[in-house]
Design a protein around this motif. Structure first.
Motif, PDB file in Angstrom:
ATOM      1  N   LEU A 163      -7.849 -76.451 -12.002  1.00 54.90           N
ATOM      2  CA  LEU A 163      -7.445 -77.371 -10.939  1.00 54.90           C
ATOM      3  C   LEU A 163      -8.377 -78.576 -10.915  1.00 54.90           C
ATOM      4  O   LEU A 163      -9.537 -78.494 -11.330  1.00 54.90           O
ATOM      5  N   PRO A 164      -7.893 -79.695 -10.385  1.00 60.41           N
ATOM      6  CA  PRO A 164      -8.746 -80.884 -10.315  1.00 60.41           C
ATOM      7  C   PRO A 164      -9.748 -80.774  -9.166  1.00 60.41           C
ATOM      8  O   PRO A 164      -9.687 -79.851  -8.353  1.00 60.41           O
ATOM      9  N   LEU A 165     -10.634 -81.737  -9.123  1.00 60.81           N
ATOM     10  CA  LEU A 165     -11.652 -81.752  -8.072  1.00 60.81           C
ATOM     11  C   LEU A 165     -10.976 -81.851  -6.709  1.00 60.81           C
ATOM     12  O   LEU A 165     -10.146 -82.730  -6.476  1.00 60.81           O
ATOM     13  N   LYS A 166     -11.339 -80.944  -5.817  1.00 57.22           N
ATOM     14  CA  LYS A 166     -10.697 -80.899  -4.502  1.00 57.22           C
ATOM     15  C   LYS A 166     -10.771 -82.226  -3.766  1.00 57.22           C
ATOM     16  O   LYS A 166      -9.781 -82.731  -3.237  1.00 57.22           O
ATOM     17  N   SER A 167     -11.948 -82.781  -3.734  1.00 54.72           N
ATOM     18  CA  SER A 167     -12.155 -83.965  -2.891  1.00 54.72           C
ATOM     19  C   SER A 167     -11.383 -85.186  -3.381  1.00 54.72           C
ATOM     20  O   SER A 167     -11.181 -86.140  -2.623  1.00 54.72           O
ATOM     21  N   ASN A 168     -10.929 -85.168  -4.614  1.00 53.06           N
ATOM     22  CA  ASN A 168     -10.117 -86.277  -5.122  1.00 53.06           C
ATOM     23  C   ASN A 168      -8.631 -86.019  -4.967  1.00 53.06           C
ATOM     24  O   ASN A 168      -7.819 -86.846  -5.392  1.00 53.06           O
ATOM     25  N   ASN A 169      -8.287 -84.856  -4.372  1.00 49.60           N
ATOM     26  CA  ASN A 169      -6.880 -84.468  -4.323  1.00 49.60           C
ATOM     27  C   ASN A 169      -6.515 -83.890  -2.962  1.00 49.60           C
ATOM     28  O   ASN A 169      -5.854 -82.854  -2.858  1.00 49.60           O
ATOM     29  N   VAL A 170      -6.966 -84.540  -1.929  1.00 47.70           N
ATOM     30  CA  VAL A 170      -6.776 -84.046  -0.557  1.00 47.70           C
ATOM     31  C   VAL A 170      -5.282 -83.897  -0.263  1.00 47.70           C
ATOM     32  O   VAL A 170      -4.516 -84.845  -0.421  1.00 47.70           O
ATOM     33  N   GLY A 171      -4.887 -82.695   0.104  1.00 48.49           N
ATOM     34  CA  GLY A 171      -3.499 -82.437   0.483  1.00 48.49           C
ATOM     35  C   GLY A 171      -2.553 -82.225  -0.678  1.00 48.49           C
ATOM     36  O   GLY A 171      -1.377 -81.918  -0.464  1.00 48.49           O
ATOM     37  N   ARG A 172      -3.030 -82.357  -1.900  1.00 50.15           N
ATOM     38  CA  ARG A 172      -2.131 -82.241  -3.059  1.00 50.15           C
ATOM     39  C   ARG A 172      -1.589 -80.817  -3.198  1.00 50.15           C
ATOM     40  O   ARG A 172      -2.306 -79.845  -2.969  1.00 50.15           O
ATOM     41  N   ILE A 173      -0.330 -80.714  -3.582  1.00 50.22           N
ATOM     42  CA  ILE A 173       0.323 -79.428  -3.804  1.00 50.22           C
ATOM     43  C   ILE A 173       0.590 -79.270  -5.295  1.00 50.22           C
ATOM     44  O   ILE A 173       1.184 -80.154  -5.919  1.00 50.22           O
ATOM     45  N   ILE A 174       0.153 -78.155  -5.865  1.00 44.34           N
ATOM     46  CA  ILE A 174       0.327 -77.893  -7.294  1.00 44.34           C
ATOM     47  C   ILE A 174       0.792 -76.457  -7.473  1.00 44.34           C
ATOM     48  O   ILE A 174       0.175 -75.525  -6.963  1.00 44.34           O
ATOM     49  N   GLN A 175       1.887 -76.299  -8.190  1.00 49.41           N
ATOM     50  CA  GLN A 175       2.350 -74.951  -8.523  1.00 49.41           C
ATOM     51  C   GLN A 175       2.084 -74.679 -10.006  1.00 49.41           C
ATOM     52  O   GLN A 175       2.347 -75.535 -10.857  1.00 49.41           O
ATOM     53  N   ILE A 176       1.575 -73.488 -10.290  1.00 49.02           N
ATOM     54  CA  ILE A 176       1.305 -73.067 -11.661  1.00 49.02           C
ATOM     55  C   ILE A 176       2.105 -71.796 -11.904  1.00 49.02           C
ATOM     56  O   ILE A 176       2.065 -70.861 -11.088  1.00 49.02           O
ATOM     57  N   ALA A 177       2.857 -71.779 -13.009  1.00 47.38           N
ATOM     58  CA  ALA A 177       3.770 -70.657 -13.254  1.00 47.38           C
ATOM     59  C   ALA A 177       3.644 -70.154 -14.684  1.00 47.38           C
ATOM     60  O   ALA A 177       3.424 -70.931 -15.616  1.00 47.38           O
ATOM     61  N   ASN A 178       3.785 -68.845 -14.841  1.00 47.08           N
ATOM     62  CA  ASN A 178       3.881 -68.212 -16.155  1.00 47.08           C
ATOM     63  C   ASN A 178       5.362 -68.056 -16.456  1.00 47.08           C
ATOM     64  O   ASN A 178       6.044 -67.247 -15.828  1.00 47.08           O
ATOM     65  N   ILE A 179       5.876 -68.820 -17.401  1.00 44.51           N
ATOM     66  CA  ILE A 179       7.327 -68.812 -17.620  1.00 44.51           C
ATOM     67  C   ILE A 179       7.741 -68.196 -18.943  1.00 44.51           C
ATOM     68  O   ILE A 179       8.915 -67.923 -19.156  1.00 44.51           O
ATOM     69  N   LYS A 180       6.775 -67.956 -19.848  1.00 45.64           N
ATOM     70  CA  LYS A 180       7.183 -67.476 -21.172  1.00 45.64           C
ATOM     71  C   LYS A 180       5.971 -66.880 -21.877  1.00 45.64           C
ATOM     72  O   LYS A 180       4.850 -67.362 -21.709  1.00 45.64           O
ATOM     73  N   GLY A 181       6.215 -65.856 -22.702  1.00 46.36           N
ATOM     74  CA  GLY A 181       5.131 -65.273 -23.481  1.00 46.36           C
ATOM     75  C   GLY A 181       4.662 -63.966 -22.894  1.00 46.36           C
ATOM     76  O   GLY A 181       5.102 -63.546 -21.822  1.00 46.36           O
ATOM     77  N   THR A 182       3.777 -63.304 -23.608  1.00 46.65           N
ATOM     78  CA  THR A 182       3.301 -61.988 -23.169  1.00 46.65           C
ATOM     79  C   THR A 182       1.843 -62.012 -22.728  1.00 46.65           C
ATOM     80  O   THR A 182       1.299 -60.981 -22.355  1.00 46.65           O
ATOM     81  N   ASN A 183       1.218 -63.153 -22.772  1.00 47.53           N
ATOM     82  CA  ASN A 183      -0.173 -63.264 -22.352  1.00 47.53           C
ATOM     83  C   ASN A 183      -0.254 -63.810 -20.930  1.00 47.53           C
ATOM     84  O   ASN A 183       0.760 -64.055 -20.291  1.00 47.53           O
ATOM     85  N   LYS A 184      -1.459 -64.001 -20.454  1.00 49.70           N
ATOM     86  CA  LYS A 184      -1.606 -64.364 -19.044  1.00 49.70           C
ATOM     87  C   LYS A 184      -2.046 -65.818 -18.862  1.00 49.70           C
ATOM     88  O   LYS A 184      -2.649 -66.429 -19.752  1.00 49.70           O
ATOM     89  N   VAL A 185      -1.734 -66.309 -17.687  1.00 53.52           N
ATOM     90  CA  VAL A 185      -2.237 -67.608 -17.254  1.00 53.52           C
ATOM     91  C   VAL A 185      -3.470 -67.359 -16.389  1.00 53.52           C
ATOM     92  O   VAL A 185      -3.454 -66.491 -15.508  1.00 53.52           O
TER      93      VAL A 185
END
Lengths: 268, 273
Positions: free
Chosen positions: A63-85
């Motif tokens: 994730l980016p630096l918190k203080s530079n991204n106040v209020g930002r919403i980011i979704q991270i998803a595992n959509i394919k493959g057998t390994n982990k995010v």
């Protein structure tokens, strides 16, 4: 289809800058990126969703630096493959993932996702939406801890993924199985037995009486209990647990035969 | 990035009187988030889309604005910081019983990390819950006999955990002067899990969970089958039963047995969401 933002008019406001009157979205305003290798999210990449293809191996999304991204919403998803995010905060924001102050969150299964929103009020990347898999499934009786003489050990590992809780299977030392909650939330546990003799078994929560049979421990530390007398039985419990809680398969110390234990993170 | 920004490829004139911003992308969040450490009444014009509550100083009540003035508005309320206090969400006084499709008048967020996202819906007439993480759990132990009227419904002595209001219970109010056993009444339709463990000594009990039963003086194994959620039997040993599933508002769950005297008992009810 291009995304569009409709508005009746754009007016100039002294207080608010430009004002879009009656805005209405068509399509989706956030940018989605596909990643097949590790990636550090930038302050300026405008990504609101990172889709990860883990076919080639584990992927770390930072994730980016918190203080530079106040209020930002980011979704991270595992959509394919057998390994982990693997999700990590910026190095300057250690232990800032979720209200539980985690430093890493795994998305081990396809379909897993976590949506973070930076919160200056809590000081964390709050999780505002999630589907996170975390499960441990062990079988075959392997005795008890040499110090924790009423806490069972197991032989085989059938499922072990996710990091919403930790455990000491594989490195029991003098202990039996300890399951330690890493993220506050709802969990389920089941413990099935066949004792050739008779015994009592179940789950205790944060018990300090690890050499006392479950039937005699402090009553408020018992989550579930069952008994068997040359028959099979099952003890199960589901509920909310807070970070740092320790759940153990606790018995009266009888010699076992067939035993299966499963711990599962249900979700937030 | 300290301010939210919308970037667009171009601005076009629509067929009507409106303007079209093509391919907008957002930096930051379009909604306005605010932290609150004391109770707050959301106004029609404050533009807040997220209220982040710090309950360190005590319970905080967040009151939603008037529905009729906020058509389609989406508001998230979250418990983000504090200790053992809770966030209490109430509708505007004019909109009594308008929280969720179940028509609740109050929702608690008792745990850090709990949140609920409402959207005003003129069609249903409610502040719909479109996303949530709400904690609600009851954990009791120690056998305390049965109701004097409801003679097959068990009572308990100790409360280990009791937070949230997705369901209500009569343990904390004394079981109606002991006439009743434990009753768990569902307030919000959803998925629940109930586990019940016991040690009977030598009582040979049938024990389990009944749903909306009116046969509260009938042994569990003899009640109407459709009222039986789960049942177990033990002979001089310990046993446990559990059930998970969807329940609707006003359903009543009970720990129902054949009234055998037990040595110990434990029950946990949790709202899964």
């Amino acid at each position: 289809m291009a995304s569009s933002l409709y508005t009746d008019t754009i007016t100039k406001s002294t207080a608010a800058g430009l004002v879009l009157v009656n805005p209405a979205f068509q399509g989706y305003c956030g940018l989605t990126a596909l990643k097949t290798a590790s990636y550090a999210i930038l302050d300026t990449d405008n990504y609101s969703r990172i889709e990860c293809d883990t076919t080639s191996g584990d992927i770390t999304i930072t994730l980016p630096l918190k203080s530079n991204n106040v209020g930002r919403i980011i979704q991270i998803a595992n959509i394919k493959g057998t390994n982990k995010v693997i999700i990590s905060p910026n190095a300057s924001n250690a232990n800032a993932l979720s209200n539980d102050g985690l430093n890493v969150i795994w998305l081990p299964k396809i379909g897993d996702y976590a949506t973070f929103q930076e919160s200056a009020n809590s000081g964390f990347w709050e999780i505002i939406n999630e589907r996170i898999s975390s499960q441990l499934r062990l079988d075959t009786y392997a005795g008890y801890g040499s110090t924790d003489t009423k806490i069972m050990q197991f032989t085989n590992i059938d499922d072990n993924y996710g990091n919403m809780f930790t455990h000491n299977h594989g490195s029991y030392g003098v202990h039996g199985l300890d399951i330690t909650i890493a993220r506050s939330g709802k969990y389920s546990f089941s413990f099935s037995h066949y004792f050739p003799g008779s015994d009592y078994f179940g789950f205790t929560l944060n018990s300090a009486q690890l050499t006392t049979g479950i039937l005699s421990v402090t009553i408020g530390t018992i989550l579930a209990i069952a008994g068997s007398d040359n028959i099979a039985g099952c003890a199960s419990w589901s509920g909310y647990l807070v970070k740092g809680s320790i759940v153990r398969p606790h018995t009266n110390g009888g010699t076992g035969a067939t035993h299966i234990v499963t711990a599962n993170y249900i979700g937030s | 990035m300290s301010n939210s920004i919308i970037q667009v490829d171009q601005v076009q004139k629509g067929n009507g009187t409106n303007l079209i911003l093509v391919n907008p992308t957002i930096q930051g969040s379009l909604g306005s988030s605010i932290g609150k450490t004391v109770s707050y009444v959301i106004t029609d014009t404050d533009n807040y889309s997220r209220i982040a509550c710090d309950t360190t100083g005590g319970d905080i009540t967040i009151t939603l604005p008037l529905k009729g003035n906020n058509i389609g508005r989406r508001i998230e309320i979250a418990n983000v910081k504090g200790g053992t206090n809770k966030v209490i969400i109430s509708p505007n006084a004019t909109d009594a019983n308008k929280l969720s499709n179940d028509g609740l008048n109050i929702i608690w967020l008792p745990k850090i990390g709990d949140f609920v996202v409402f959207q005003e819906d003129s069609t249903s007439g409610f502040w719909e819950i479109i996303h949530e993480k709400i904690s609600s759990q009851l954990r009791l132990d120690t056998y305390a006999g049965y109701g004097s009227t409801d003679t097959k419904i068990m009572r308990f002595t100790n409360s280990r955990e009791n937070y949230g209001n997705m369901f209500s219970e009569n343990h904390s109010t004394g079981y109606s002067a002991n006439a009743k056993g434990l009753e768990i009444t569902i307030n919000r339709s959803g998925r629940y899990c109930i586990t019940f463990s016991y040690y009977d000594g030598a009582g040979n009990p049938y024990a389990g969970l009944s749903l909306n039963s009116t046969q509260l003086t009938t042994n569990l194994q003899s009640i109407n089958a459709q009222d039986l959620l789960t049942i177990g039997y033990s002979g001089g040993t310990a046993n446990g039963v559990s059930w998970s599933g969807k329940l609707v508002k006003s359903d009543v769950l009970r720990i129902h047995t054949n009234a055998v005297t037990l040595v110990s008992a434990w029950v946990t009810a949790v709202y899964l969401g």
